[in-house]
Scaffold this motif. Structure first.
Motif, PDB file in Angstrom:
ATOM      1  N   ARG A  43       0.831  -1.203   0.000  1.00 47.02           N
ATOM      2  CA  ARG A  43       0.000   0.000   0.000  1.00 47.02           C
ATOM      3  C   ARG A  43       0.864   1.251   0.000  1.00 47.02           C
ATOM      4  O   ARG A  43       0.564   2.226  -0.707  1.00 47.02           O
ATOM      5  N   LEU A  44       1.922   1.243   0.805  1.00 43.89           N
ATOM      6  CA  LEU A  44       2.813   2.394   0.858  1.00 43.89           C
ATOM      7  C   LEU A  44       3.478   2.630  -0.499  1.00 43.89           C
ATOM      8  O   LEU A  44       3.589   3.785  -0.954  1.00 43.89           O
ATOM      9  N   ARG A  45       3.895   1.539  -1.118  1.00 49.35           N
ATOM     10  CA  ARG A  45       4.527   1.673  -2.434  1.00 49.35           C
ATOM     11  C   ARG A  45       3.547   2.239  -3.463  1.00 49.35           C
ATOM     12  O   ARG A  45       3.870   3.176  -4.209  1.00 49.35           O
ATOM     13  N   ILE A  46       2.314   1.696  -3.468  1.00 51.96           N
ATOM     14  CA  ILE A  46       1.313   2.184  -4.427  1.00 51.96           C
ATOM     15  C   ILE A  46       0.949   3.628  -4.121  1.00 51.96           C
ATOM     16  O   ILE A  46       0.789   4.465  -5.035  1.00 51.96           O
ATOM     17  N   ALA A  47       0.811   3.959  -2.813  1.00 51.46           N
ATOM     18  CA  ALA A  47       0.467   5.336  -2.447  1.00 51.46           C
ATOM     19  C   ALA A  47       1.546   6.310  -2.908  1.00 51.46           C
ATOM     20  O   ALA A  47       1.242   7.406  -3.417  1.00 51.46           O
ATOM     21  N   ARG A  48       2.804   5.939  -2.738  1.00 52.22           N
ATOM     22  CA  ARG A  48       3.894   6.804  -3.178  1.00 52.22           C
ATOM     23  C   ARG A  48       3.906   6.940  -4.700  1.00 52.22           C
ATOM     24  O   ARG A  48       4.146   8.037  -5.244  1.00 52.22           O
ATOM     25  N   GLU A  49       3.665   5.829  -5.408  1.00 48.64           N
ATOM     26  CA  GLU A  49       3.638   5.903  -6.868  1.00 48.64           C
ATOM     27  C   GLU A  49       2.485   6.772  -7.342  1.00 48.64           C
ATOM     28  O   GLU A  49       2.630   7.566  -8.284  1.00 48.64           O
ATOM     29  N   LEU A  50       1.313   6.618  -6.680  1.00 45.34           N
ATOM     30  CA  LEU A  50       0.184   7.461  -7.058  1.00 45.34           C
ATOM     31  C   LEU A  50       0.494   8.936  -6.800  1.00 45.34           C
ATOM     32  O   LEU A  50       0.144   9.813  -7.603  1.00 45.34           O
ATOM     33  N   VAL A  88      -7.253  10.409  -7.301  1.00 43.80           N
ATOM     34  CA  VAL A  88      -5.958   9.752  -7.133  1.00 43.80           C
ATOM     35  C   VAL A  88      -5.325  10.159  -5.806  1.00 43.80           C
ATOM     36  O   VAL A  88      -4.754   9.334  -5.083  1.00 43.80           O
ATOM     37  N   ARG A  89      -5.388  11.457  -5.485  1.00 42.26           N
ATOM     38  CA  ARG A  89      -4.825  11.917  -4.221  1.00 42.26           C
ATOM     39  C   ARG A  89      -5.569  11.312  -3.030  1.00 42.26           C
ATOM     40  O   ARG A  89      -4.955  10.937  -2.020  1.00 42.26           O
ATOM     41  N   ARG A  90      -6.884  11.189  -3.164  1.00 41.82           N
ATOM     42  CA  ARG A  90      -7.667  10.588  -2.076  1.00 41.82           C
ATOM     43  C   ARG A  90      -7.306   9.115  -1.900  1.00 41.82           C
ATOM     44  O   ARG A  90      -7.156   8.621  -0.774  1.00 41.82           O
ATOM     45  N   TYR A  91      -7.173   8.410  -3.015  1.00 44.98           N
ATOM     46  CA  TYR A  91      -6.780   7.003  -2.934  1.00 44.98           C
ATOM     47  C   TYR A  91      -5.399   6.860  -2.305  1.00 44.98           C
ATOM     48  O   TYR A  91      -5.144   5.945  -1.519  1.00 44.98           O
TER      49      TYR A  91
END
Length: 518
Positions: free
Chosen positions: A315-322, A366-369
């Motif tokens: 989740r952290l990786r995806i959040a950072r990529e987003l 995207v920012r909310r996700y």
């Protein structure tokens, strides 16, 4: 105390082989004990009383051994013989018969010296007394069989009670004192103890003991000595006259020992040693099962933690990529669309504005996700700020809004604990929004000296929860099951209360000093 080491199987064979010899030698071995018992002398007084009619009949001239009166006097000896057998067993009957023969013998030389009277008198005694002994032996045998049946029944009750104590819990160590007290009450013991090897390296021996009375000596030193002997000789039982210890042998070797000291003046019988061995096997099986269950639970807990940690890292990786890639690319797209709109013809402006609004909405999503996947505020500012952010986002989703209160002195917790509590609150508020049909929600975060308590309550329709939260997985309510698992992964306690029409409340309590899992 010096102990001798004996194997249990040879000892059992010798005991069965020597039963007849033991029956024959009992009268001799028990003579000193009988002489010290007042009731034995009461019986001998009855023999003396029965001798009075015998001498009275002889003195009145009824000296013919074939006469009825004379035979009646001899027959009276059977009564004390039977009483002695009932009171002291076969050996008591033999000793009483010898005493009766001694008291009767003077009459043989006083009144029966002529003819063959002495021979007839002696013959009557030789018939009457052995018959009395034989009847006494049968009475004693039946009494012993009855006592053996009673002892067997008591042993079975003891084993059944211990099995009931051990079978109703997986926290066997907490039930050991109850087992020891039951053993102490079921056998004639001065003390009983159990010694268990540590479940994990670095821990000490777990020793528990019970004594029959406060004056009984503590068996602590004896426990350690006997346990060391058993570890050195795992196939043997350590036995001396009053003290016995049997091993708790598991698949991994000796996991403990069960021992006892007989009461003063008592010795352990073979049956009692076998009973203690059976009890030790029961305890060993219960301890093995409990430890195996805990090991599997710990393995599952470790696996669940690793899975959860992997999920959070993903989740952290995806959040950072987003946030760092997708959101930045969309920002550049918004700026290009803005420049394109400024330079486009008036007829193209509406279409560009429509695309621009759609892109801006997508950027916000995207920012909310990204924030939902792993809010940066949780790592930067802590649990209180992260929950405030979630509650603020929820206000517009509920007609009555959501309230957040903090009690005590807020402080930072371990990263794993903060993340677990945040995910529980986040999931609980999602359930309120999607399933509770609630007007409002209340979130409380309570910091006390030792614990942190989080509560999420709503005024929705509620439901009837099962006794075990894990049963909700069958109904597809995986969110609540996940909350419980997250709470348990950080050593917390999860509580769910709900009823139809009265809303739902979720409470999680975690030790504030809880360290993150490795």
């Amino acid at each position: 105390m010096k102990a001798s080491v004996l194997t249990s199987r040879p000892r059992r064979t010798l005991r069965l082989r020597d039963v007849r010899w033991q029956l024959l030698t009992d009268p001799i071995r028990h003579v000193p004990q009988r002489i010290r018992e007042p009731r034995f002398w009461h019986i001998q007084a009855l023999v003396a009383i029965a001798t009075v009619p015998h001498y009275l009949i002889e003195s009145l001239g009824y000296t013919n051994p074939a006469g009825n009166e004379h035979g009646l006097a001899i027959t009276l000896y059977i009564l004390p013989l039977l009483y002695a057998a009932l009171s002291f067993g076969w050996e008591g009957a033999i000793l009483t018969a010898l005493w009766a023969a001694f008291l009767t013998s003077p009459s043989t030389w006083i009144w029966h010296r002529s003819g063959l009277h002495w021979f007839t008198e002696l013959g009557q005694l030789m018939v009457t007394l052995p018959v009395g002994i034989l009847v006494a032996w049968r009475v004693d045998l039946e009494a012993k069989q009855r006592r053996r049946a009673e002892e067997t029944s008591a042993s079975l009750r003891l084993l059944n009670d211990i099995g009931e104590i051990l079978s109703h819990t997986l926290e066997v160590e907490q039930q050991i004192p109850h087992v020891l007290r039951r053993v102490l009450s079921g056998l004639s013991l001065e003390s009983v103890w159990l010694c268990l090897e540590p479940e994990s390296p670095g821990s000490g021996l777990l020793t528990m003991a019970e004594v029959a009375h406060s004056q009984a000596p503590s068996p602590t030193v004896l426990v350690q000595d006997l346990h060391r002997r058993l570890k050195a000789n795992p196939e043997l039982a350590i036995l001396d006259s009053r003290t016995v210890a049997v091993p708790l042998s598991g698949e991994a070797g000796i996991i403990g020992s069960l021992g006892a000291t007989a009461a003063k003046g008592q010795l352990f019988s073979g049956e009692e040693v076998e009973l203690l061995t059976t009890i030790a096997q029961q305890v060993r099986a219960a301890v093995d099962n409990a430890r195996l269950y805990r090991q599997r639970q710990e393995s599952l807990r470790s696996y669940a933690h690793q899975v959860t940690q992997a999920q959070e890292e993903e989740r952290l990786r995806i959040a950072r990529e987003l946030h760092d890639e997708t959101a930045q690319e969309m920002v550049r797209m918004v700026r290009k669309l803005e420049r394109l709109r400024d330079s486009a013809a008036a007829s193209q402006a509406p279409s560009i504005d429509e695309i621009l609004d759609l892109t801006r909405n997508t950027l916000e999503a995207v920012r909310r996700y990204s924030h939902d996947l792993r809010p940066p505020v949780l790592d930067d500012l802590g649990l209180v700020a992260a929950i405030e952010m979630v509650v603020e986002d929820m206000k517009s989703s509920l007609p009555g809004g959501s309230k957040f209160g903090v009690r005590g002195s807020p402080r930072r917790l371990g990263p794993t604990v903060e993340l677990a509590l945040f995910r529980i609150v986040q999931e609980a508020l999602r359930n309120v929004e999607k399933h509770a049909d609630a007007a409002s929600a209340t979130i409380e975060l309570d910091f006390d000296e030792d614990n942190v308590r989080v509560s999420v309550a709503d005024d929705g329709r509620g439901f009837s929860p099962p006794k075990e939260v894990s049963d909700l997985s069958r109904a597809g309510k995986l969110g609540l099951v996940g909350m419980k698992e997250r709470a348990e992964l950080v050593g917390g306690r999860f509580e769910l209360s709900s009823s139809t029409g009265r809303g739902t409340q979720i409470v999680v309590k975690v030790a504030s000093m809880n360290k993150p899992l490795a």
